[in-house]
Design a protein around this motif. Structure first.
Motif, PDB file in Angstrom:
ATOM      1  N   SER A 122       0.826  -1.207   0.000  1.00 25.22           N
ATOM      2  CA  SER A 122       0.000   0.000   0.000  1.00 25.22           C
ATOM      3  C   SER A 122       0.859   1.256   0.000  1.00 25.22           C
ATOM      4  N   PHE A 123       1.940   1.241   0.774  1.00 28.04           N
ATOM      5  CA  PHE A 123       2.817   2.412   0.858  1.00 28.04           C
ATOM      6  C   PHE A 123       3.440   2.732  -0.497  1.00 28.04           C
ATOM      7  N   PHE A 124       4.023   1.732  -1.133  1.00 28.56           N
ATOM      8  CA  PHE A 124       4.701   1.985  -2.412  1.00 28.56           C
ATOM      9  C   PHE A 124       3.704   2.297  -3.529  1.00 28.56           C
ATOM     10  N   LEU A 125       2.511   1.691  -3.466  1.00 29.20           N
ATOM     11  CA  LEU A 125       1.492   2.025  -4.452  1.00 29.20           C
ATOM     12  C   LEU A 125       1.047   3.471  -4.291  1.00 29.20           C
ATOM     13  N   ALA A 126       0.851   3.897  -3.043  1.00 36.43           N
ATOM     14  CA  ALA A 126       0.479   5.289  -2.786  1.00 36.43           C
ATOM     15  C   ALA A 126       1.575   6.244  -3.246  1.00 36.43           C
ATOM     16  N   ALA A 127       2.842   5.855  -3.055  1.00 31.49           N
ATOM     17  CA  ALA A 127       3.962   6.697  -3.479  1.00 31.49           C
ATOM     18  C   ALA A 127       3.980   6.856  -4.995  1.00 31.49           C
ATOM     19  N   ILE A 128       3.771   5.758  -5.729  1.00 30.94           N
ATOM     20  CA  ILE A 128       3.766   5.830  -7.193  1.00 30.94           C
ATOM     21  C   ILE A 128       2.623   6.716  -7.687  1.00 30.94           C
ATOM     22  N   LEU A 129       1.436   6.518  -7.119  1.00 35.42           N
ATOM     23  CA  LEU A 129       0.287   7.328  -7.529  1.00 35.42           C
ATOM     24  C   LEU A 129       0.498   8.797  -7.197  1.00 35.42           C
ATOM     25  N   ILE A 131       3.448  10.476  -6.898  1.00 29.75           N
ATOM     26  CA  ILE A 131       4.450  11.066  -7.790  1.00 29.75           C
ATOM     27  C   ILE A 131       3.844  11.354  -9.159  1.00 29.75           C
ATOM     28  N   SER A 132       3.122  10.378  -9.679  1.00 28.92           N
ATOM     29  CA  SER A 132       2.514  10.568 -11.001  1.00 28.92           C
ATOM     30  C   SER A 132       1.454  11.667 -10.977  1.00 28.92           C
ATOM     31  N   ALA A 133       0.683  11.755  -9.884  1.00 27.93           N
ATOM     32  CA  ALA A 133      -0.346  12.794  -9.790  1.00 27.93           C
ATOM     33  C   ALA A 133       0.276  14.187  -9.748  1.00 27.93           C
ATOM     34  N   LEU A 134       1.389  14.337  -9.028  1.00 25.11           N
ATOM     35  CA  LEU A 134       2.082  15.625  -8.984  1.00 25.11           C
ATOM     36  C   LEU A 134       2.611  16.005 -10.361  1.00 25.11           C
ATOM     37  N   ARG A 135       3.128  15.030 -11.082  1.00 27.11           N
ATOM     38  CA  ARG A 135       3.649  15.318 -12.426  1.00 27.11           C
ATOM     39  C   ARG A 135       2.519  15.670 -13.396  1.00 27.11           C
ATOM     40  N   GLU A 146       6.743   8.367 -19.980  1.00 26.95           N
ATOM     41  CA  GLU A 146       6.648   8.512 -18.528  1.00 26.95           C
ATOM     42  C   GLU A 146       5.391   7.850 -17.993  1.00 26.95           C
ATOM     43  N   MET A 147       4.284   7.979 -18.707  1.00 29.75           N
ATOM     44  CA  MET A 147       3.059   7.306 -18.287  1.00 29.75           C
ATOM     45  C   MET A 147       3.249   5.791 -18.260  1.00 29.75           C
ATOM     46  N   ALA A 148       3.954   5.285 -19.274  1.00 32.17           N
ATOM     47  CA  ALA A 148       4.211   3.845 -19.330  1.00 32.17           C
ATOM     48  C   ALA A 148       5.057   3.398 -18.148  1.00 32.17           C
ATOM     49  N   VAL A 149       5.987   4.232 -17.728  1.00 37.28           N
ATOM     50  CA  VAL A 149       6.834   3.894 -16.573  1.00 37.28           C
ATOM     51  C   VAL A 149       5.990   3.735 -15.314  1.00 37.28           C
ATOM     52  N   TYR A 150       5.036   4.642 -15.116  1.00 40.38           N
ATOM     53  CA  TYR A 150       4.170   4.552 -13.936  1.00 40.38           C
ATOM     54  C   TYR A 150       3.322   3.280 -13.967  1.00 40.38           C
ATOM     55  N   ILE A 151       2.754   2.968 -15.134  1.00 37.61           N
ATOM     56  CA  ILE A 151       1.915   1.778 -15.255  1.00 37.61           C
ATOM     57  C   ILE A 151       2.742   0.517 -15.024  1.00 37.61           C
ATOM     58  N   ALA A 231      -3.866  -1.903 -14.207  1.00 36.11           N
ATOM     59  CA  ALA A 231      -3.392  -0.912 -15.164  1.00 36.11           C
ATOM     60  C   ALA A 231      -4.507   0.058 -15.544  1.00 36.11           C
ATOM     61  N   VAL A 232      -5.727  -0.477 -15.758  1.00 35.17           N
ATOM     62  CA  VAL A 232      -6.863   0.388 -16.105  1.00 35.17           C
ATOM     63  C   VAL A 232      -7.197   1.332 -14.951  1.00 35.17           C
ATOM     64  N   VAL A 233      -7.218   0.779 -13.719  1.00 31.85           N
ATOM     65  CA  VAL A 233      -7.512   1.606 -12.542  1.00 31.85           C
ATOM     66  C   VAL A 233      -6.467   2.697 -12.396  1.00 31.85           C
ATOM     67  N   ALA A 234      -5.195   2.317 -12.557  1.00 35.18           N
ATOM     68  CA  ALA A 234      -4.126   3.301 -12.444  1.00 35.18           C
ATOM     69  C   ALA A 234      -4.244   4.371 -13.525  1.00 35.18           C
ATOM     70  N   TRP A 235      -4.611   3.946 -14.726  1.00 38.43           N
ATOM     71  CA  TRP A 235      -4.759   4.909 -15.839  1.00 38.43           C
ATOM     72  C   TRP A 235      -5.841   5.930 -15.527  1.00 38.43           C
ATOM     73  N   VAL A 236      -6.932   5.461 -14.950  1.00 35.12           N
ATOM     74  CA  VAL A 236      -8.026   6.369 -14.591  1.00 35.12           C
ATOM     75  C   VAL A 236      -7.603   7.300 -13.460  1.00 35.12           C
TER      76      VAL A 236
END
Length: 240
Positions: A122-129, A131-135, A146-151, A231-236
């Motif tokens: 949960s911690f690392f998933l929250a961190a990835i989301l 970072i990507s949200a800030l960008r 960059e989007m592909a890297v996050y996914i 991947a779909v959830v993360a994309w949304v």
């Protein structure tokens, strides 16, 4: 066999997520204050990824809500699951009076295995989301690479979780071997029998087919089903 204790909630990981959320708020407000002219005029909603067109105007409240949404969602879901596991582990004997000491120990170990993984995941998933949200909601353009890297990072994290859970289950089998008089549904939840070479197993009732989680093919099947959904959830959530 010693009495089974209550499985502790991994509060350190969840406090870490709270720290990420606080950092997100500070970073979002700072970006808006330092480079207001370089920030997007409007913030795309996740509905855009589903074909919608809703894009609220950029302001501090909208930006903060957009940036912390993923981390807050992960915190609520994962903390709820952890609290449920902790409460269930305390009452295993009362909830399953017919179970033997070995069966109770295996169920407790199964829950403990999940609890030990859900915190760091949960911690690392929250961190990835975060970072990507800030960008995505900050100055500058986020490219497809960059989007592909996050996914890919989310997919690798999910696969690491499944591998860790499987390794934990293998350790349980070594420490508390399955006995012939144990139920086919190990821990009363899933089928896990290393001596059974089948991936799909039909239970004795003749009406139920389950997946043997002791086989690598079962984990591959779950990965094929789960990773695209993540991947779909993360994309949304990332608001492509």
């Amino acid at each position: 066999m010693k009495p089974l204790g209550k499985i502790a909630v991994p509060w350190a990981w969840y406090l870490g997520i709270v720290g990420i959320i606080i950092f997100d708020v500070v970073a979002a407000i700072t970006m808006l204050a330092l480079v207001p002219t370089k920030m997007p005029d409007r913030v795309n909603s996740g509905l855009v990824a589903l074909g919608g067109s809703y894009a609220p105007p950029m302001n501090r409240e909208t930006l903060v809500a957009r940036v912390i949404a993923g981390a807050v969602l992960i915190l609520v879901i994962s903390l709820g699951v952890s609290l449920l596991i902790s409460a269930q582990s305390k009452n295993l004997a009362a909830d399953h009076p017919e179970a033997s000491a070995v069966q109770l120990a295996r169920r407790w170990s199964f829950l403990n295995n999940i609890q030990s993984c859900i915190g760091w995941f949960s911690f690392f998933l929250a961190a990835i989301l975060s970072i990507s949200a800030l960008r995505l909601n900050g100055p500058g353009v986020v490219g497809h690479f960059e989007m592909a890297v996050y996914i890919i990072a989310i997919a690798v994290l999910a696969w690491t979780l499944m591998v860790s859970l499987r390794r934990g289950q293998m350790l349980i089998d070594r420490a508390i071997p399955i006995r012939e008089d144990d139920s086919q549904l190990k821990w009363g939840i899933i089928y896990h029998d290393a001596s059974d070479k089948r991936v799909f197993v039909e239970l004795e009732d003749g009406h139920t087919t389950v997946i043997n989680m002791a086989r690598g093919g079962a984990w591959l099947l779950i990965g094929v089903m789960v990773l695209p959904a993540l991947a779909v959830v993360a994309w949304v959530l990332l608001g492509n």
